[in-house]
Design an enzyme around this catalytic site. Structure first.
Site, PDB file in Angstrom:
ATOM      1  N   ALA A   3       0.846  -1.196   0.000  1.00 32.21           N
ATOM      2  CA  ALA A   3       0.000   0.000   0.000  1.00 32.21           C
ATOM      3  C   ALA A   3       0.879   1.243   0.000  1.00 32.21           C
ATOM      4  CB  ALA A   3      -0.913  -0.006   1.221  1.00 32.21           C
ATOM      5  N   GLU A  34      -1.715  -9.197  -1.702  1.00 31.33           N
ATOM      6  CA  GLU A  34      -3.159  -9.371  -1.634  1.00 31.33           C
ATOM      7  C   GLU A  34      -3.792  -9.236  -3.012  1.00 31.33           C
ATOM      8  OE1 GLU A  34      -4.407  -7.884   2.779  1.00 31.33           O
ATOM      9  OE2 GLU A  34      -3.450  -6.390   1.505  1.00 31.33           O
TER      10      GLU A  34
END
Length: 257
Positions: free
Chosen positions: A65, A111
């Site tokens: 992220a 992810e």
């Protein structure tokens, strides 16, 4: 036009999506996730798109992220994070999705890769969920998908230590289906996508759904769904075409009907 992605519709019904934030090792910020969700929505609606390949750069599929963006959010911002909706749209994509992974595939990048149905990795790929090092934990499906992919013990080790594994280890653990030389990773993923794109679209979609059901339901429920899907496909034009082509020893021409 998207600013953080490059999109190429290749021949044979394959769409290639490349993450392009090289200055941040393809870190997943709100803009990138929103553009990716939009592109997958478009591919979902496009009858000419039968499979999608997603990749990053040779150095990083996605390094996680965007920490800078994350640091700017307080608790209220986290609770109202628009990225949650983007992740949900990505997870809802029903056509075959193949990830071609080189370099770093960490945190949100790992992810994202696990949202794919098939993972092809270059020998230099490294997979990990290092969120614990920031005092947080995976929040886009990392704990759930990783455990289902590699089992409890390894998932616990990766998430609780934050340590990454290499491509060969990931393949042995079941996270990755194939490992290639890094320069061939995208080509191999596209080749697989082309093979899938030649199959009957309805059969591919229902087969994918049945396989995913196996992760989320008990055996009896999964078998009921499989039998129902099999019966549905028995009434399709593509099923008749497939059998006719086999008997005539010719290549089938599937239409998605």
């Amino acid at each position: 036009m998207p600013r953080t992605l490059a999109v190429l519709a290749t021949e044979a019904g394959v769409r290639l999506i490349t993450l392009q934030r090289p200055e941040a090792l393809n870190a997943l910020n709100t803009e990138l996730l929103g553009e990716l969700a939009a592109e997958l929505d478009h591919a979902e609606r496009d009858p000419d798109t039968r499979a999608v390949v997603i990749t990053g750069s040779r150095k990083a599929f996605a390094a996680g992220a965007d920490i800078k963006e994350m640091a700017e959010r307080d608790l209220v911002g986290i609770l109202n994070d628009p990225r949650v909706a983007h992740w949900q749209r990505i997870a809802a994509f029903s056509k075959p999705l193949i990830a071609a992974v080189n370099g770093f595939c960490l945190g949100g990048g790992c992810e994202l890769a696990m949202h794919a149905d098939i993972l092809i990795a270059g020998e230099d790929a490294r997979f990990g969920q290092p969120e614990i090092n920031l005092g947080i934990m995976p929040g886009a499906g990392g704990t759930q998908r990783l455990l289902r992919a590699v089992g409890k013990s390894l998932a616990m080790q990766m998430v609780l230590t934050g340590e990454a594994i290499d491509a060969r280890f990931a393949q042995r653990a079941g996270l990755v289906s194939e490992v290639t030389q890094p320069e061939f990773t995208v080509d191999r993923a596209i080749a697989i996508a082309r093979v899938i794109a030649q199959k009957a679209p309805l059969a591919v979609r229902l087969a994918k759904e049945a396989l995913l059901k196996a992760q989320d339901t008990d055996l009896a429920s999964g078998l009921r769904f499989e039998r129902h899907a099999f019966t549905v496909l028995a009434g399709t034009a593509d099923r008749n075409e497939g059998i006719a082509a086999f008997q005539a020893k010719r290549r089938p021409e599937f239409t998605g009907q």
